[in-house]
Design a protein around this motif. Structure first.
Motif, PDB file in Angstrom:
ATOM      1  N   SER A 162      15.120  52.938  58.097  1.00  0.00           N
ATOM      2  CA  SER A 162      16.407  52.397  57.658  1.00  0.00           C
ATOM      3  C   SER A 162      17.391  52.184  58.799  1.00  0.00           C
ATOM      4  N   ALA A 163      17.005  52.517  60.025  1.00  0.00           N
ATOM      5  CA  ALA A 163      17.898  52.339  61.167  1.00  0.00           C
ATOM      6  C   ALA A 163      18.312  50.876  61.287  1.00  0.00           C
ATOM      7  N   PRO A 164      19.550  50.600  61.695  1.00  0.00           N
ATOM      8  CA  PRO A 164      20.030  49.215  61.812  1.00  0.00           C
ATOM      9  C   PRO A 164      19.137  48.331  62.686  1.00  0.00           C
ATOM     10  N   SER A 165      18.471  48.931  63.675  1.00  0.00           N
ATOM     11  CA  SER A 165      17.604  48.152  64.561  1.00  0.00           C
ATOM     12  C   SER A 165      16.281  47.781  63.905  1.00  0.00           C
ATOM     13  N   ASN A 166      15.934  48.438  62.800  1.00  0.00           N
ATOM     14  CA  ASN A 166      14.649  48.208  62.146  1.00  0.00           C
ATOM     15  C   ASN A 166      14.788  47.550  60.772  1.00  0.00           C
ATOM     16  N   LYS A 167      15.450  48.250  59.856  1.00  0.00           N
ATOM     17  CA  LYS A 167      15.658  47.733  58.497  1.00  0.00           C
ATOM     18  C   LYS A 167      14.356  47.255  57.860  1.00  0.00           C
ATOM     19  N   PHE A 168      13.356  48.128  57.848  1.00  0.00           N
ATOM     20  CA  PHE A 168      12.058  47.746  57.299  1.00  0.00           C
ATOM     21  C   PHE A 168      12.125  47.546  55.794  1.00  0.00           C
ATOM     22  N   THR A 169      11.454  46.505  55.334  1.00  0.00           N
ATOM     23  CA  THR A 169      11.376  46.214  53.906  1.00  0.00           C
ATOM     24  C   THR A 169       9.970  46.437  53.356  1.00  0.00           C
ATOM     25  N   THR A 170       9.002  46.631  54.266  1.00  0.00           N
ATOM     26  CA  THR A 170       7.614  46.853  53.860  1.00  0.00           C
ATOM     27  C   THR A 170       6.960  47.822  54.826  1.00  0.00           C
ATOM     28  N   VAL A 171       6.102  48.700  54.275  1.00  0.00           N
ATOM     29  CA  VAL A 171       5.287  49.568  55.125  1.00  0.00           C
ATOM     30  C   VAL A 171       3.828  49.385  54.726  1.00  0.00           C
ATOM     31  N   TYR A 172       2.970  49.144  55.732  1.00  0.00           N
ATOM     32  CA  TYR A 172       1.532  49.084  55.505  1.00  0.00           C
ATOM     33  C   TYR A 172       1.009  50.505  55.712  1.00  0.00           C
ATOM     34  N   ALA A 173       0.803  51.245  54.634  1.00  0.00           N
ATOM     35  CA  ALA A 173       0.450  52.660  54.720  1.00  0.00           C
ATOM     36  C   ALA A 173      -1.035  52.879  54.464  1.00  0.00           C
ATOM     37  N   LEU A 174      -1.708  53.515  55.419  1.00  0.00           N
ATOM     38  CA  LEU A 174      -3.139  53.760  55.306  1.00  0.00           C
ATOM     39  C   LEU A 174      -3.441  54.638  54.106  1.00  0.00           C
ATOM     40  N   PHE A 190       7.136  31.219  57.587  1.00  0.00           N
ATOM     41  CA  PHE A 190       7.449  32.465  58.283  1.00  0.00           C
ATOM     42  C   PHE A 190       8.091  33.464  57.326  1.00  0.00           C
ATOM     43  N   SER A 191       7.473  34.661  57.201  1.00  0.00           N
ATOM     44  CA  SER A 191       7.987  35.700  56.310  1.00  0.00           C
ATOM     45  C   SER A 191       8.800  36.751  57.039  1.00  0.00           C
ATOM     46  N   GLY A 192       8.362  37.119  58.239  1.00  0.00           N
ATOM     47  CA  GLY A 192       9.064  38.170  58.958  1.00  0.00           C
ATOM     48  C   GLY A 192       8.245  38.710  60.104  1.00  0.00           C
ATOM     49  N   ILE A 193       8.655  39.895  60.574  1.00  0.00           N
ATOM     50  CA  ILE A 193       8.020  40.519  61.730  1.00  0.00           C
ATOM     51  C   ILE A 193       7.478  41.891  61.344  1.00  0.00           C
ATOM     52  N   ALA A 194       6.246  42.163  61.760  1.00  0.00           N
ATOM     53  CA  ALA A 194       5.641  43.479  61.550  1.00  0.00           C
ATOM     54  C   ALA A 194       5.566  44.198  62.900  1.00  0.00           C
ATOM     55  N   VAL A 195       5.865  45.486  62.886  1.00  0.00           N
ATOM     56  CA  VAL A 195       5.867  46.288  64.107  1.00  0.00           C
ATOM     57  C   VAL A 195       4.679  47.235  64.104  1.00  0.00           C
ATOM     58  N   HIS A 196       3.908  47.206  65.173  1.00  0.00           N
ATOM     59  CA  HIS A 196       2.768  48.099  65.341  1.00  0.00           C
ATOM     60  C   HIS A 196       3.088  49.112  66.441  1.00  0.00           C
ATOM     61  N   ASP A 197       3.120  50.387  66.088  1.00  0.00           N
ATOM     62  CA  ASP A 197       3.114  50.921  64.755  1.00  0.00           C
ATOM     63  C   ASP A 197       4.184  52.000  64.654  1.00  0.00           C
ATOM     64  N   TYR A 198       4.294  52.672  63.506  1.00  0.00           N
ATOM     65  CA  TYR A 198       5.362  53.635  63.293  1.00  0.00           C
ATOM     66  C   TYR A 198       5.330  54.771  64.335  1.00  0.00           C
ATOM     67  N   LYS A 199       4.151  55.289  64.638  1.00  0.00           N
ATOM     68  CA  LYS A 199       4.051  56.427  65.539  1.00  0.00           C
ATOM     69  C   LYS A 199       4.645  56.138  66.903  1.00  0.00           C
ATOM     70  N   SER A 200       4.286  54.996  67.488  1.00  0.00           N
ATOM     71  CA  SER A 200       4.801  54.664  68.810  1.00  0.00           C
ATOM     72  C   SER A 200       6.245  54.204  68.755  1.00  0.00           C
ATOM     73  N   LEU A 201       6.615  53.466  67.690  1.00  0.00           N
ATOM     74  CA  LEU A 201       7.991  53.025  67.540  1.00  0.00           C
ATOM     75  C   LEU A 201       8.953  54.203  67.445  1.00  0.00           C
ATOM     76  N   SER A 202       8.545  55.235  66.702  1.00  0.00           N
ATOM     77  CA  SER A 202       9.432  56.386  66.488  1.00  0.00           C
ATOM     78  C   SER A 202       9.680  57.168  67.774  1.00  0.00           C
ATOM     79  N   GLY A 203       8.870  56.905  68.805  1.00  0.00           N
ATOM     80  CA  GLY A 203       9.056  57.583  70.087  1.00  0.00           C
ATOM     81  C   GLY A 203       9.897  56.813  71.069  1.00  0.00           C
ATOM     82  N   MET A 204      10.307  55.596  70.681  1.00  0.00           N
ATOM     83  CA  MET A 204      11.134  54.779  71.557  1.00  0.00           C
ATOM     84  C   MET A 204      12.593  55.234  71.513  1.00  0.00           C
ATOM     85  N   SER A 205      13.335  54.969  72.569  1.00  0.00           N
ATOM     86  CA  SER A 205      14.741  55.360  72.639  1.00  0.00           C
ATOM     87  C   SER A 205      15.502  54.353  73.481  1.00  0.00           C
ATOM     88  N   GLY A 206      16.799  54.525  73.536  1.00  0.00           N
ATOM     89  CA  GLY A 206      17.628  53.705  74.411  1.00  0.00           C
ATOM     90  C   GLY A 206      18.131  52.420  73.787  1.00  0.00           C
TER      91      GLY A 206
END
Length: 294
Positions: free
Chosen positions: A55-67, A278-294
């Motif tokens: 829900s962070a303003p930089s992400n605002k995800f509307t879909t999660v592809y959950a294994l 064009f529907s949107g952008i998918a980010v691969h993946d949550y684990k690595s994204l959650s470790g980003m900062s700055g």
């Protein structure tokens, strides 16, 4: 699961950036994220962090592809999906194994039919506010050693897998999506190319367009987005955030500031909206994204 695709993509052709296409998307671009480590949904602290990141303003995800099917009971999934739905996040059941095109599976992974059976039993037992929003396939035969010499056979098997998935999903009222490399337009499939062949059968496609700048990403996304747009289908582009990939500086945002990624995602959305599909952008993946900062 996408590292093989990114390595092979480096030698694929590049296309001009579509600044002036005669059609455009009028819908608001969406955001999605792959969640491979879905066992986090059994941990309240980890789940809270997921929603904070999503829900962070930089992400605002509307879909999660959950294994799916990680030896967790339905209760854990129902709780997680209810929370996602109440937060405006749709949950697509992610499944896939390259070995499925050979009719098997890896030693520790479920078979294709087992995954379909799991979705069926879950969807039929879950309350309306805890149902999956779709099936998301990640089956990548191009990562197998025999891809070059068995391409036709593997593609035929992939078509069969997608057809079986759509057949199983129809009575459940579930749309089906799949991940494809951006160079899917160079692979023969039936009487056309793989991007169009899959678009005929799928509700949407997430193209693995991993590049570390908006221009480079859209250069490689141009052709496949044209294909889905011309067919009245939907396509997603995607970015990589993991450092554990070949040529990371070219294809990944690993090591860059989160603010840089956020700005580039906005730029990609602005430019890619020239494609009606064009529907949107998918980010691969949550684990690595959650470790980003700055």
């Amino acid at each position: 699961m996408h590292w093989c695709t990114t390595l092979m993509a480096l030698a694929a052709p590049v296309y001009a950036l579509p600044f002036s296409l005669p059609f455009g998307s009028t819908s608001t671009p969406q955001r999605a994220v792959w969640l491979w480590n879905s066992d986090i949904i059994q941990d309240d602290v980890a789940t809270d962090k997921f929603f904070s990141v999503a829900s962070a303003p930089s992400n605002k995800f509307t879909t999660v592809y959950a294994l799916i099917d990680r030896d967790m009971g339905n209760e854990a999934w129902q709780s997680f999906i209810k929370k996602c739905n109440s937060s405006g996040i749709a949950v697509e059941g992610l499944m896939g194994d390259a070995q499925w095109v050979l009719g098997g599976t890896t030693e520790d992974g479920p078979t294709f039919q087992h995954s379909l059976d799991w979705v069926k039993q879950y969807q039929e037992s879950a309350p309306d506010n805890a149902k999956l929003a779709g099936i998301h396939l990640d089956v990548e035969p191009w990562g197998l050693d025999g891809w070059a010499s068995n391409k036709g056979e593997y593609v035929d098997s992939l078509v069969s897998i997608v057809s079986r998935a759509t057949e199983a999903a129809k009575p459940l009222g579930l749309p089906v999506a799949a991940d494809l490399p951006f160079w899917a337009n160079t692979v023969d499939c039936e009487d056309t190319k793989l991007d169009a062949c899959m678009a005929k059968r799928l509700d949407s496609i997430t193209f693995m367009t991993y590049r570390s700048t908006p221009k480079d990403l859209l250069d490689v996304a141009h052709s496949v987005l044209n294909t889905v747009s011309s067919m009245g289908k939907k396509g997603w582009v995607s970015v990589e955030t993991s450092a554990d990939v070949g040529e990371a500086s070219l294809i990944s945002y690993a090591g860059k500031a989160l603010s840089t990624l956020a700005g580039d995602l906005t730029n990609i959305e602005t430019l890619a909206k020239s494609h009606s599909g064009f529907s949107g952008i998918a980010v691969h993946d949550y684990k690595s994204l959650s470790g980003m900062s700055g």
